[in-house]
Design an enzyme around this catalytic site. Structure first.
Site, PDB file in Angstrom:
ATOM      1  CG  ASP A  67       0.092  87.913  42.984  1.00 26.20           C
ATOM      2  OD1 ASP A  67      -0.509  88.595  42.129  1.00 26.20           O
ATOM      3  OD2 ASP A  67      -0.421  87.589  44.052  1.00 26.20           O
ATOM      4  CG  ASN A 137      -4.940  81.649  52.949  1.00 26.83           C
ATOM      5  OD1 ASN A 137      -4.822  82.816  52.586  1.00 26.83           O
ATOM      6  ND2 ASN A 137      -4.333  80.643  52.336  1.00 26.83           N
ATOM      7  CG  HIS A 139      -3.237  84.724  50.229  1.00 31.34           C
ATOM      8  ND1 HIS A 139      -3.576  83.561  49.580  1.00 31.34           N
ATOM      9  CD2 HIS A 139      -3.887  85.707  49.560  1.00 31.34           C
ATOM     10  CE1 HIS A 139      -4.384  83.848  48.566  1.00 31.34           C
ATOM     11  NE2 HIS A 139      -4.587  85.131  48.541  1.00 31.34           N
ATOM     12  CD  GLU A 144      -1.372  80.752  49.738  1.00 33.82           C
ATOM     13  OE1 GLU A 144      -2.039  81.397  50.551  1.00 33.82           O
ATOM     14  OE2 GLU A 144      -1.876  80.222  48.722  1.00 33.82           O
TER      15      GLU A 144
HETATM   16  C1  GLP Z   1      -5.545  86.183  45.131  1.00 37.38           C
HETATM   17  C2  GLP Z   1      -4.346  87.125  44.821  1.00 37.38           C
HETATM   18  C3  GLP Z   1      -4.293  88.230  45.843  1.00 37.38           C
HETATM   19  C4  GLP Z   1      -5.708  88.712  46.083  1.00 37.38           C
HETATM   20  C5  GLP Z   1      -6.423  87.670  46.885  1.00 37.38           C
HETATM   21  C6  GLP Z   1      -7.913  87.933  47.074  1.00 37.38           C
HETATM   22  O1  GLP Z   1      -5.287  84.832  45.069  1.00 37.38           O
HETATM   23  N1  GLP Z   1      -3.069  86.530  44.711  1.00 37.38           N
HETATM   24  O2  GLP Z   1      -3.445  89.288  45.396  1.00 37.38           O
HETATM   25  O3  GLP Z   1      -5.712  89.909  46.794  1.00 37.38           O
HETATM   26  O4  GLP Z   1      -6.161  86.372  46.390  1.00 37.38           O
HETATM   27  O5  GLP Z   1      -8.606  87.759  45.880  1.00 37.38           O
HETATM   28  P1  GLP Z   1     -10.140  88.106  45.709  1.00 37.38           P
HETATM   29  O6  GLP Z   1     -10.199  89.606  45.683  1.00 37.38           O
HETATM   30  O7  GLP Z   1     -10.543  87.501  44.408  1.00 37.38           O
HETATM   31  O8  GLP Z   1     -10.861  87.560  46.874  1.00 37.38           O
END
Ligand code: GLP
Length: 268
Positions: A67, A137, A139, A144
């Site tokens: 992304d 959540n 995702h 989402e």
């Molecule tokens: C983000 C990204 C995801 C990531 C997730 C967890 O917003 N878009 O690809 O895996 O949320 O992030 P973190 O590892 O900082 O908890």
């Protein structure tokens, strides 16, 4: 799903790094799907260390990130392009022309970015290994809750919770995007193998829903139950709400003894 529960986040990064490196040793021209976020920082550190000590080369690899924010240019340190350069690409021998993110250039119609990205992934032969993290959540990427389980790369609106979760990374008053272009859930599911990393107690509930809950768009990661080759690496804290823990540990022991007898080649 292969669920492997390890002592701490360092061990998760160690095993994840070894898995990616092993794939590149066996198939140097692999196509990797990459993720950003706090969880992956330790993974990229391991890969950079391995590269420096001669343990892995990215020279023939191609990468597609999950992304990218909309409305943030690639020279903005908050962009996922900047993150990837800083944490991995600038420190390894990857060909910059083979590193892709679903970036929307200034003035480009964001709606066209998704179909174009899908074509690039197909032209590269599809993704061999997709690295994933999980949102609080549930995702994956920026799919989402309520995202179509059959979605493709497209523009998504972030939930208020995701914006809040990621706000720690933005200064007060700094522009924080509410929109992103993300691989779809079907795009992720097309990867031949998936490696999910989750660490920390704040991920425990999402991990339990992903592994043991019903398959539902309200927890996008739960779709991974339908993928034939998923490895989930967890630290103790992220695993604490799993009900079937004994079985995962027992299975891991059996797999390790199979690997000891027959080698790891079936695993990459
Ligand atoms: C983000 C990204 C995801 C990531 C997730 C967890 O917003 N878009 O690809 O895996 O949320 O992030 P973190 O590892 O900082 O908890």
């Amino acid at each position: 799903m292969e669920i492997i529960i390890l002592k701490d986040a360092e061990c998760v990064a160690d095993m994840g790094g070894e898995l990616v490196a092993e794939l590149l040793r066996v198939s140097p021209a692999s196509v990797l799907g990459l993720a950003t976020g706090g969880t992956q920082l330790a993974l990229y550190r391991k890969l950079v260390d391995k590269h420096r000590s001669g343990g892995v080369s990215f020279r023939q690899a191609t990468t597609f990130n999950l992304d990218e924010y909309l409305g943030v240019t690639t020279d903005n340190p908050q962009s996922y392009r900047a993150y990837m350069q800083r944490e991995l690409f600038d420190h390894v021998d990857i060909d910059p022309d083979r590193t892709f993110l679903p970036t929307c250039a200034a003035g480009q119609n964001p709606v066209l970015v998704g179909p174009d990205y899908e074509k690039k992934i197909t032209a590269a032969g599809g993704i061999d290994l997709q690295v994933l993290g999980i949102g609080v959540n549930g995702h994956i990427g920026f799919n989402e809750p309520s995202s179509s389980l059959n979605s493709r790369t497209r523009v998504k609106t972030l939930t208020r919770q995701t914006v809040e979760d990621n706000s720690r990374l933005f200064d007060t008053g700094e522009f924080q995007p509410r929109l992103a272009v993300t691989m779809g859930i079907a795009t992720i599911m097309d990867a031949r193998r998936i490696l999910m990393l989750a660490t920390g107690a704040n991920k425990a509930a999402a991990v339990a829903r992903m592994v043991e809950g019903p398959v539902t768009s309200m927890c996008p990661a739960s779709i991974l139950q339908m993928h034939e080759r998923v490895t989930v690496l967890l630290d103790e804290a992220a695993a604490e709400s799993l009900q079937n823990r004994d079985y995962y540990d027992w299975t891991h022991q059996q797999n390790e003894s199979l690997k000891a007898r027959f080698g790891r080649s079936h695993d990459v």
